[in-house]
Design an enzyme around this catalytic site. Structure first.
Site, PDB file in Angstrom:
ATOM      1  N   ASP A  53       0.872  -1.174   0.000  1.00 51.16           N
ATOM      2  CA  ASP A  53       0.000   0.000   0.000  1.00 51.16           C
ATOM      3  C   ASP A  53       0.911   1.227   0.000  1.00 51.16           C
ATOM      4  OD1 ASP A  53      -1.773   2.134   0.786  1.00 51.16           O
ATOM      5  OD2 ASP A  53      -3.166   0.623   1.532  1.00 51.16           O
ATOM      6  N   CYS A 102      -7.639  -2.433  -3.263  1.00 53.00           N
ATOM      7  CA  CYS A 102      -7.320  -1.032  -3.522  1.00 53.00           C
ATOM      8  C   CYS A 102      -8.441  -0.429  -4.380  1.00 53.00           C
ATOM      9  CB  CYS A 102      -5.975  -0.926  -4.240  1.00 53.00           C
ATOM     10  SG  CYS A 102      -5.898  -1.879  -5.758  1.00 53.00           S
ATOM     11  N   ASP A 146     -15.346 -10.863  -7.919  1.00 54.23           N
ATOM     12  CA  ASP A 146     -16.678 -10.321  -7.627  1.00 54.23           C
ATOM     13  C   ASP A 146     -16.950  -9.109  -8.511  1.00 54.23           C
ATOM     14  OD1 ASP A 146     -19.122 -10.244  -6.031  1.00 54.23           O
ATOM     15  OD2 ASP A 146     -18.347  -8.354  -5.235  1.00 54.23           O
ATOM     16  N   HIS A 187     -20.762  -8.943  -8.337  1.00 54.54           N
ATOM     17  CA  HIS A 187     -20.653  -7.755  -7.483  1.00 54.54           C
ATOM     18  C   HIS A 187     -21.625  -7.842  -6.297  1.00 54.54           C
ATOM     19  CE1 HIS A 187     -19.037  -3.394  -7.704  1.00 54.54           C
ATOM     20  NE2 HIS A 187     -19.307  -3.709  -6.451  1.00 54.54           N
TER      21      HIS A 187
HETATM   22  N1  LIG Z   1     -17.231  -5.717  -4.359  1.00 53.14           N
HETATM   23  C1  LIG Z   1     -17.916  -4.885  -3.581  1.00 53.14           C
HETATM   24  O1  LIG Z   1     -19.111  -5.090  -3.313  1.00 53.14           O
HETATM   25  C2  LIG Z   1     -17.223  -3.676  -3.000  1.00 53.14           C
HETATM   26  C3  LIG Z   1     -17.847  -2.986  -1.962  1.00 53.14           C
HETATM   27  C4  LIG Z   1     -17.171  -1.902  -1.381  1.00 53.14           C
HETATM   28  C5  LIG Z   1     -15.937  -1.502  -1.845  1.00 53.14           C
HETATM   29  N2  LIG Z   1     -15.370  -2.190  -2.880  1.00 53.14           N
HETATM   30  C6  LIG Z   1     -14.058  -1.774  -3.401  1.00 53.14           C
HETATM   31  O2  LIG Z   1     -13.095  -1.985  -2.378  1.00 53.14           O
HETATM   32  C7  LIG Z   1     -12.173  -0.896  -2.413  1.00 53.14           C
HETATM   33  C8  LIG Z   1     -11.505  -0.756  -1.058  1.00 53.14           C
HETATM   34  O3  LIG Z   1     -12.483  -0.318  -0.118  1.00 53.14           O
HETATM   35  P1  LIG Z   1     -12.042   0.264   1.325  1.00 53.14           P
HETATM   36  O4  LIG Z   1     -13.299   0.693   1.994  1.00 53.14           O
HETATM   37  O5  LIG Z   1     -11.127  -0.692   1.996  1.00 53.14           O
HETATM   38  O6  LIG Z   1     -11.219   1.555   0.855  1.00 53.14           O
HETATM   39  P2  LIG Z   1     -10.161   2.396   1.680  1.00 53.14           P
HETATM   40  O7  LIG Z   1     -10.156   3.738   1.056  1.00 53.14           O
HETATM   41  O8  LIG Z   1     -10.424   2.272   3.149  1.00 53.14           O
HETATM   42  O9  LIG Z   1      -8.779   1.650   1.375  1.00 53.14           O
HETATM   43  C9  LIG Z   1      -8.173   1.587   0.118  1.00 53.14           C
HETATM   44  C10 LIG Z   1      -6.684   1.381   0.346  1.00 53.14           C
HETATM   45  O10 LIG Z   1      -6.071   1.130  -0.914  1.00 53.14           O
HETATM   46  C11 LIG Z   1      -4.827   1.797  -0.901  1.00 53.14           C
HETATM   47  N3  LIG Z   1      -4.269   1.982  -2.237  1.00 53.14           N
HETATM   48  C12 LIG Z   1      -4.446   3.013  -3.108  1.00 53.14           C
HETATM   49  N4  LIG Z   1      -3.701   2.838  -4.209  1.00 53.14           N
HETATM   50  C13 LIG Z   1      -3.033   1.654  -4.044  1.00 53.14           C
HETATM   51  C14 LIG Z   1      -2.087   0.932  -4.827  1.00 53.14           C
HETATM   52  N5  LIG Z   1      -1.670   1.394  -6.005  1.00 53.14           N
HETATM   53  N6  LIG Z   1      -1.621  -0.225  -4.330  1.00 53.14           N
HETATM   54  C15 LIG Z   1      -2.007  -0.693  -3.120  1.00 53.14           C
HETATM   55  N7  LIG Z   1      -2.889  -0.041  -2.326  1.00 53.14           N
HETATM   56  C16 LIG Z   1      -3.390   1.114  -2.782  1.00 53.14           C
HETATM   57  C17 LIG Z   1      -5.091   3.100  -0.160  1.00 53.14           C
HETATM   58  O11 LIG Z   1      -3.892   3.713   0.315  1.00 53.14           O
HETATM   59  C18 LIG Z   1      -5.984   2.601   0.976  1.00 53.14           C
HETATM   60  O12 LIG Z   1      -5.225   2.206   2.095  1.00 53.14           O
HETATM   61  C19 LIG Z   1     -13.064   0.309  -2.822  1.00 53.14           C
HETATM   62  O13 LIG Z   1     -12.282   1.342  -3.414  1.00 53.14           O
HETATM   63  C20 LIG Z   1     -14.018  -0.309  -3.791  1.00 53.14           C
HETATM   64  O14 LIG Z   1     -13.487  -0.182  -5.090  1.00 53.14           O
HETATM   65  C21 LIG Z   1     -15.963  -3.259  -3.462  1.00 53.14           C
END
Ligand SMILES: NC(=O)c1ccc[n+]([C@@H]2O[C@H](COP(=O)([O-])OP(=O)(O)OC[C@H]3O[C@@H](n4cnc5c(N)ncnc54)[C@H](O)[C@@H]3O)[C@@H](O)[C@H]2O)c1
Length: 333
Positions: free
Chosen positions: A174, A204, A257, A294
């Site tokens: 990260d 991410c 997903d 999803h």
């Molecule tokens: N499938 C689903 O139903 C679903 C639901 C909610 C969220 N999501 C996805 O999950 C993702 C993560 O959610 P979250 O709440 O944990 O977000 P968050 O913002 O709490 O965490 C995201 C993390 O990713 C890191 N990051 C950014 N760029 C990166 C890179 N190049 N390499 C590695 N890490 C990197 C950030 O620094 C951060 O720590 C969301 O952005 C969304 O796209 C999917």
């Protein structure tokens, strides 16, 4: 406030109606996805409520603004589908649901790991057909394996906790390591994570930097037979490269997903249609690929929180008080 709610399903309506008893907004539910064709349906609505596959690009935002929309209330955490600089230029406020249930998504990622490892989705069908052969169902102990977590935000850290509970070693990559990460989370470079992990799980967000983060170069660095899980956003993976990886055996198991072109597929019943997406259909032919549409967020707790926070955001915008989970362009965030 008058709110045009796009991409709604019966379950969205149930949870939003329940949450709206406290707010009294006028909600117009639309089945349609938000696109340039459907944006005029929001004319006269100050707020547009959108979900993950609604596209809020410059063209759609201009149409919405022309119709009097001043606020975009996202029913999601991710906001990669919104042209934020353009929204700001047009004077539109964008809000999201920052955390509705990170447990829901992390637990679904674990469900994919467990199902893929022990092939329970294949075993289910076999047993129903009276086929009790174990050929092709061989799994491995999770205990002692190395799990790579890409993105240690809210979801990634919960996933890391659960996998640590199985006795896995946890590596993480990260650009902004988390202060909340437990001591067992070992931060390494992305390349080292790729090379050392038996299981890689993507948590991410989709950004210009993470678009096709998992490409042919990244896959070449992974262990032979690696398990790859994506519950983040589809475009973090280059699907063509992953298909090549599956064909060569480099990728041993794949759990998705989310999918690059899911806007055309997910959240609809297409069982009576010919699906024209050849890449997606190719993915479905592999015995070691498990795809869900999803649904990682889809728990009672998450839908309750999504509905409540979305309506709280709208009320806060309307009254100018309360918590508004505003999203601003990256440089201003
Ligand atoms: N499938 C689903 O139903 C679903 C639901 C909610 C969220 N999501 C996805 O999950 C993702 C993560 O959610 P979250 O709440 O944990 O977000 P968050 O913002 O709490 O965490 C995201 C993390 O990713 C890191 N990051 C950014 N760029 C990166 C890179 N190049 N390499 C590695 N890490 C990197 C950030 O620094 C951060 O720590 C969301 O952005 C969304 O796209 C999917």
């Amino acid at each position: 406030m008058r709110v045009a709610v796009f991409s709604t399903k019966p379950y969205d309506r149930t949870f939003l109606d329940r949450a709206n008893e406290r707010h009294g907004h006028e909600l117009l539910y639309l089945d349609a996805r938000l696109t340039t064709e459907t944006a005029p349906l929001a004319a006269g609505f100050e707020t547009v409520c959108a979900f993950v596959n609604d596209r809020l690009d410059a063209g759609v935002l201009a149409l919405l603004q022309g119709g009097g929309t001043r606020m975009i209330a996202l029913r999601s955490a991710g906001f990669n589908n919104v042209d934020l600089p353009e929204a700001e230029r047009l004077g539109m406020t964008v809000a999201r649901v920052p955390a509705y249930s990170p447990h829901a998504v992390a637990e679904h990622a674990v469900a994919l790991v467990l199902s893929l490892n022990r092939m329970t989705y294949r075993a289910y069908n076999r047993v129903r057909e009276g086929n009790f052969s174990l050929d092709g169902l061989l799994g491995f102990d999770l205990y002692g394996k190395t799990v790579g977590v890409v993105g240690t935000g809210k979801i990634g850290l919960i996933f890391a906790d659960i996998m640590h509970g199985f006795g896995c070693r946890v590596l993480a990559a990260d650009p902004c390591p988390s202060h909340d990460a437990k001591a067992f989370v070992e931060y390494v470079t992305f390349d080292r994570l790729l090379a050392d992990s038996d299981i890689i799980s993507l948590h991410c967000p989709l950004t210009p930097q993470t678009n096709h983060l998992i490409d042919a170069r990244a896959i070449a660095q992974m262990k032979d037979g690696v398990m790859l899980i994506n519950t983040g956003r589809g475009r973090v993976i280059d699907t063509r490269a992953v298909i090549d990886g599956l064909k060569s055996g480099k990728i041993g198991r794949l759990g998705l997903d989310v999918y690059e072109e899911e806007e055309q597929l997910f959240f609809q019943d297409l069982s009576q249609h010919v699906i024209a997406d050849d890449l997606f259909m190719r993915l479905t032919t592999f015995p070691n690929v498990l795809i869900t549409g999803h649904q990682a967020f889809f728990t009672t707790e998450a839908l309750t929180n999504i509905a409540e926070t979305t309506l709280d955001n709208i009320t806060a915008f309307e009254r100018g008080t309360g918590t508004l989970h505003r999203v601003t362009p990256p440089t201003l965030a």
